[in-house]
Scaffold this motif. Structure first.
Motif, PDB file in Angstrom:
ATOM      1  N   SER A 151     -33.175  -5.635 -14.508  1.00 55.13           N
ATOM      2  CA  SER A 151     -33.666  -5.399 -13.146  1.00 55.13           C
ATOM      3  C   SER A 151     -33.784  -3.917 -12.833  1.00 55.13           C
ATOM      4  O   SER A 151     -34.116  -3.546 -11.704  1.00 55.13           O
ATOM      5  N   GLY A 152     -33.466  -3.061 -13.822  1.00 58.61           N
ATOM      6  CA  GLY A 152     -33.568  -1.623 -13.623  1.00 58.61           C
ATOM      7  C   GLY A 152     -32.433  -1.019 -12.827  1.00 58.61           C
ATOM      8  O   GLY A 152     -32.566   0.091 -12.298  1.00 58.61           O
ATOM      9  N   LEU A 153     -31.293  -1.724 -12.716  1.00 55.73           N
ATOM     10  CA  LEU A 153     -30.138  -1.245 -11.952  1.00 55.73           C
ATOM     11  C   LEU A 153     -29.184  -0.534 -12.904  1.00 55.73           C
ATOM     12  O   LEU A 153     -28.248  -1.134 -13.443  1.00 55.73           O
ATOM     13  N   GLY A 154     -29.424   0.750 -13.123  1.00 58.38           N
ATOM     14  CA  GLY A 154     -28.707   1.501 -14.152  1.00 58.38           C
ATOM     15  C   GLY A 154     -27.221   1.631 -13.910  1.00 58.38           C
ATOM     16  O   GLY A 154     -26.409   1.419 -14.812  1.00 58.38           O
ATOM     17  N   SER A 233     -18.060   8.425 -22.145  1.00 59.21           N
ATOM     18  CA  SER A 233     -17.422   9.655 -21.682  1.00 59.21           C
ATOM     19  C   SER A 233     -18.252  10.384 -20.638  1.00 59.21           C
ATOM     20  O   SER A 233     -17.733  11.215 -19.892  1.00 59.21           O
ATOM     21  N   ASP A 234     -19.550  10.103 -20.598  1.00 56.73           N
ATOM     22  CA  ASP A 234     -20.412  10.772 -19.619  1.00 56.73           C
ATOM     23  C   ASP A 234     -20.064  10.319 -18.206  1.00 56.73           C
ATOM     24  O   ASP A 234     -19.912   9.120 -17.935  1.00 56.73           O
ATOM     25  N   SER A 235     -19.910  11.273 -17.310  1.00 57.23           N
ATOM     26  CA  SER A 235     -19.636  10.965 -15.910  1.00 57.23           C
ATOM     27  C   SER A 235     -20.914  10.509 -15.229  1.00 57.23           C
ATOM     28  O   SER A 235     -21.978  11.108 -15.406  1.00 57.23           O
ATOM     29  N   ILE A 236     -20.822   9.425 -14.442  1.00 53.02           N
ATOM     30  CA  ILE A 236     -22.005   8.917 -13.760  1.00 53.02           C
ATOM     31  C   ILE A 236     -22.005   9.273 -12.273  1.00 53.02           C
ATOM     32  O   ILE A 236     -22.895   8.842 -11.534  1.00 53.02           O
ATOM     33  N   HIS A 237     -21.019  10.065 -11.844  1.00 56.73           N
ATOM     34  CA  HIS A 237     -20.920  10.384 -10.413  1.00 56.73           C
ATOM     35  C   HIS A 237     -22.150  11.121  -9.913  1.00 56.73           C
ATOM     36  O   HIS A 237     -22.622  10.879  -8.804  1.00 56.73           O
ATOM     37  N   ASN A 238     -22.658  12.049 -10.707  1.00 54.92           N
ATOM     38  CA  ASN A 238     -23.822  12.819 -10.296  1.00 54.92           C
ATOM     39  C   ASN A 238     -25.082  12.444 -11.087  1.00 54.92           C
ATOM     40  O   ASN A 238     -26.099  13.124 -10.989  1.00 54.92           O
ATOM     41  N   ALA A 239     -24.994  11.362 -11.865  1.00 57.46           N
ATOM     42  CA  ALA A 239     -26.121  10.947 -12.697  1.00 57.46           C
ATOM     43  C   ALA A 239     -27.089  10.079 -11.890  1.00 57.46           C
ATOM     44  O   ALA A 239     -26.687   9.359 -10.971  1.00 57.46           O
ATOM     45  N   SER A 240     -28.363  10.165 -12.234  1.00 58.06           N
ATOM     46  CA  SER A 240     -29.363   9.324 -11.581  1.00 58.06           C
ATOM     47  C   SER A 240     -29.265   7.901 -12.109  1.00 58.06           C
ATOM     48  O   SER A 240     -28.684   7.650 -13.174  1.00 58.06           O
ATOM     49  N   ASP A 241     -29.842   6.983 -11.368  1.00 57.23           N
ATOM     50  CA  ASP A 241     -29.840   5.596 -11.819  1.00 57.23           C
ATOM     51  C   ASP A 241     -30.609   5.457 -13.129  1.00 57.23           C
ATOM     52  O   ASP A 241     -30.250   4.633 -13.976  1.00 57.23           O
ATOM     53  N   GLU A 242     -31.628   6.285 -13.303  1.00 54.16           N
ATOM     54  CA  GLU A 242     -32.407   6.256 -14.547  1.00 54.16           C
ATOM     55  C   GLU A 242     -31.564   6.689 -15.734  1.00 54.16           C
ATOM     56  O   GLU A 242     -31.632   6.086 -16.816  1.00 54.16           O
ATOM     57  N   ASP A 243     -30.748   7.739 -15.539  1.00 50.52           N
ATOM     58  CA  ASP A 243     -29.865   8.200 -16.621  1.00 50.52           C
ATOM     59  C   ASP A 243     -28.826   7.125 -16.952  1.00 50.52           C
ATOM     60  O   ASP A 243     -28.521   6.889 -18.127  1.00 50.52           O
ATOM     61  N   CYS A 244     -28.270   6.506 -15.916  1.00 48.72           N
ATOM     62  CA  CYS A 244     -27.286   5.441 -16.141  1.00 48.72           C
ATOM     63  C   CYS A 244     -27.905   4.255 -16.873  1.00 48.72           C
ATOM     64  O   CYS A 244     -27.249   3.620 -17.705  1.00 48.72           O
ATOM     65  N   LEU A 245     -29.163   3.979 -16.576  1.00 46.62           N
ATOM     66  CA  LEU A 245     -29.844   2.880 -17.254  1.00 46.62           C
ATOM     67  C   LEU A 245     -30.000   3.171 -18.739  1.00 46.62           C
ATOM     68  O   LEU A 245     -29.797   2.285 -19.584  1.00 46.62           O
ATOM     69  N   ALA A 246     -30.337   4.416 -19.078  1.00 45.35           N
ATOM     70  CA  ALA A 246     -30.464   4.803 -20.485  1.00 45.35           C
ATOM     71  C   ALA A 246     -29.121   4.689 -21.203  1.00 45.35           C
ATOM     72  O   ALA A 246     -29.053   4.211 -22.345  1.00 45.35           O
ATOM     73  N   LEU A 247     -28.039   5.117 -20.547  1.00 45.44           N
ATOM     74  CA  LEU A 247     -26.702   4.996 -21.140  1.00 45.44           C
ATOM     75  C   LEU A 247     -26.323   3.534 -21.318  1.00 45.44           C
ATOM     76  O   LEU A 247     -25.750   3.146 -22.344  1.00 45.44           O
ATOM     77  N   ALA A 248     -26.614   2.726 -20.315  1.00 43.88           N
ATOM     78  CA  ALA A 248     -26.290   1.300 -20.390  1.00 43.88           C
ATOM     79  C   ALA A 248     -27.009   0.646 -21.555  1.00 43.88           C
ATOM     80  O   ALA A 248     -26.419  -0.136 -22.313  1.00 43.88           O
ATOM     81  N   GLN A 249     -28.281   0.958 -21.720  1.00 46.66           N
ATOM     82  CA  GLN A 249     -29.046   0.397 -22.838  1.00 46.66           C
ATOM     83  C   GLN A 249     -28.446   0.814 -24.177  1.00 46.66           C
ATOM     84  O   GLN A 249     -28.363   0.005 -25.105  1.00 46.66           O
ATOM     85  N   SER A 250     -27.997   2.072 -24.259  1.00 45.75           N
ATOM     86  CA  SER A 250     -27.388   2.555 -25.500  1.00 45.75           C
ATOM     87  C   SER A 250     -26.109   1.794 -25.814  1.00 45.75           C
ATOM     88  O   SER A 250     -25.864   1.421 -26.967  1.00 45.75           O
ATOM     89  N   ILE A 251     -25.285   1.553 -24.799  1.00 47.22           N
ATOM     90  CA  ILE A 251     -24.030   0.818 -25.004  1.00 47.22           C
ATOM     91  C   ILE A 251     -24.314  -0.594 -25.498  1.00 47.22           C
ATOM     92  O   ILE A 251     -23.696  -1.078 -26.449  1.00 47.22           O
ATOM     93  N   ARG A 252     -25.275  -1.269 -24.862  1.00 46.06           N
ATOM     94  CA  ARG A 252     -25.606  -2.642 -25.272  1.00 46.06           C
ATOM     95  C   ARG A 252     -26.117  -2.681 -26.710  1.00 46.06           C
ATOM     96  O   ARG A 252     -25.709  -3.535 -27.507  1.00 46.06           O
TER      97      ARG A 252
END
Length: 300
Positions: A151-154, A233-252
């Motif tokens: 759904s694009g919810l990073g 290890s990357d902090s998501i506090h200041n990360a965009s939803d797009e950046d979080c989505l890329a990290l999430a995809q990498s983890i999966r």
């Protein structure tokens, strides 16, 4: 068709079906023709993940019809259904609304505006039996992460995947230790893994591992634990939803590939041992001295 002052990307129908989350309204390129209020287009074969135990891999999915004709005045609500070509059991259905269509008849191309209402099963990133075994009781969190990712919810996807890894740290380490022992790996790696397992946090645990994992468990020559560590290890506090989505995809992707590698390593070991035992048994059988009927050993 519509406001053409802003050029929007036009997707092929197969890319729209497999890559766009529900709720997406997009310009889609169809192979066909539009005449008046009617649109006739070809339905493409898709490459989807099949969850059936006979497949558990990406396979070709065939549509129930190869061509559709719809009326788009004012809208056309349709279902397109698919079935796995290999097992013939897994199915996939998309619910769509076609709102506009413009024909380029010389090239047999139609550009349409299509809304994806939804799809069943809900997501294409399937929870395979291998990843299910690796993450244990956190399957529900993983599945929620997949839904959020599609759904694009990073931020939501990243949070769910991180929770899965942290909760199942011991299980992940146990599976790797089991494979290392089964493969007869020498050196300090098993001891380091067992020590790291005692750490409460996954990122701290991975930091204790200095030795190399077996090559069969690596992902593109990289330690999968290190790859997960870097993503988490990357902090998501200041990360965009797009950046979080890329990290999430990498983890999966890393978790799924690690699960496959663990399973494949054990399979390879079992096949190797089976082949060795077969050859040894044949050798022993062929080298055994023949015994005459009275039970005494035959000599020259």
């Amino acid at each position: 068709m519509g406001d053409k002052s802003v050029k929007q990307p036009v997707l092929a129908l197969k890319d729209f079906l497999t890559g766009s989350p529900p709720g997406t309204l997009c310009s889609v390129r169809l192979t066909g023709v539009a005449a008046g209020i009617s649109v006739q287009f070809k339905v493409p074969v898709l490459n989807l993940y099949c969850t059936d135990e006979a497949c558990e891999d990406f396979t070709q999915f065939d549509p129930n019809v190869s061509e559709r004709t719809v009326h788009v005045n004012p809208d056309a609500d349709i279902f397109i259904s698919y079935r796995c070509r290999h097992c013939r059991r897994s199915q996939k259905t998309y619910a769509l609304r076609i709102t506009e269509a413009e024909s380029f008849t010389l090239n047999e191309i139609v550009e349409a505006r299509i809304l994806k209402y939804g799809e069943l099963p809900e997501v294409n990133l399937a929870l395979t039996s291998r990843i299910s075994k690796l993450i244990g009781q956190d399957r529900d969190f993983f599945y929620k992460g997949v839904k959020a990712e599609c759904s694009g919810l990073g931020i939501a996807a990243f949070t769910y995947y991180r929770r899965v890894v942290e909760n199942q740290k011991d299980r992940i380490f146990d599976e790797i230790i089991k494979v290392c022992k089964r493969l007869g790996v020498t050196g300090d790696i098993v001891a380091e893994l067992e020590k790291a397992k005692k750490e409460t946090q996954f990122t701290k645990a991975v930091g204790l591992i200095k030795s190399e994992l077996p090559d069969s468990l690596k992902i593109d020559n990289h330690n999968p634990l290190t790859l997960l560590h870097d993503a988490l290890s990357d902090s998501i506090h200041n990360a965009s939803d797009e950046d979080c989505l890329a990290l999430a995809q990498s983890i999966r992707v890393v978790l799924s590939k690690l699960a496959e590698n663990l399973n494949f390593a054990l399979q390879q070991k079992a096949e190797l041992m089976g082949a060795v035992n077969l050859l040894l048994n044949r050798k022993n059988k062929n080298s055994s001295p023949e015994k005459p009927a009275n039970g005494s050993t035959k000599t020259d």
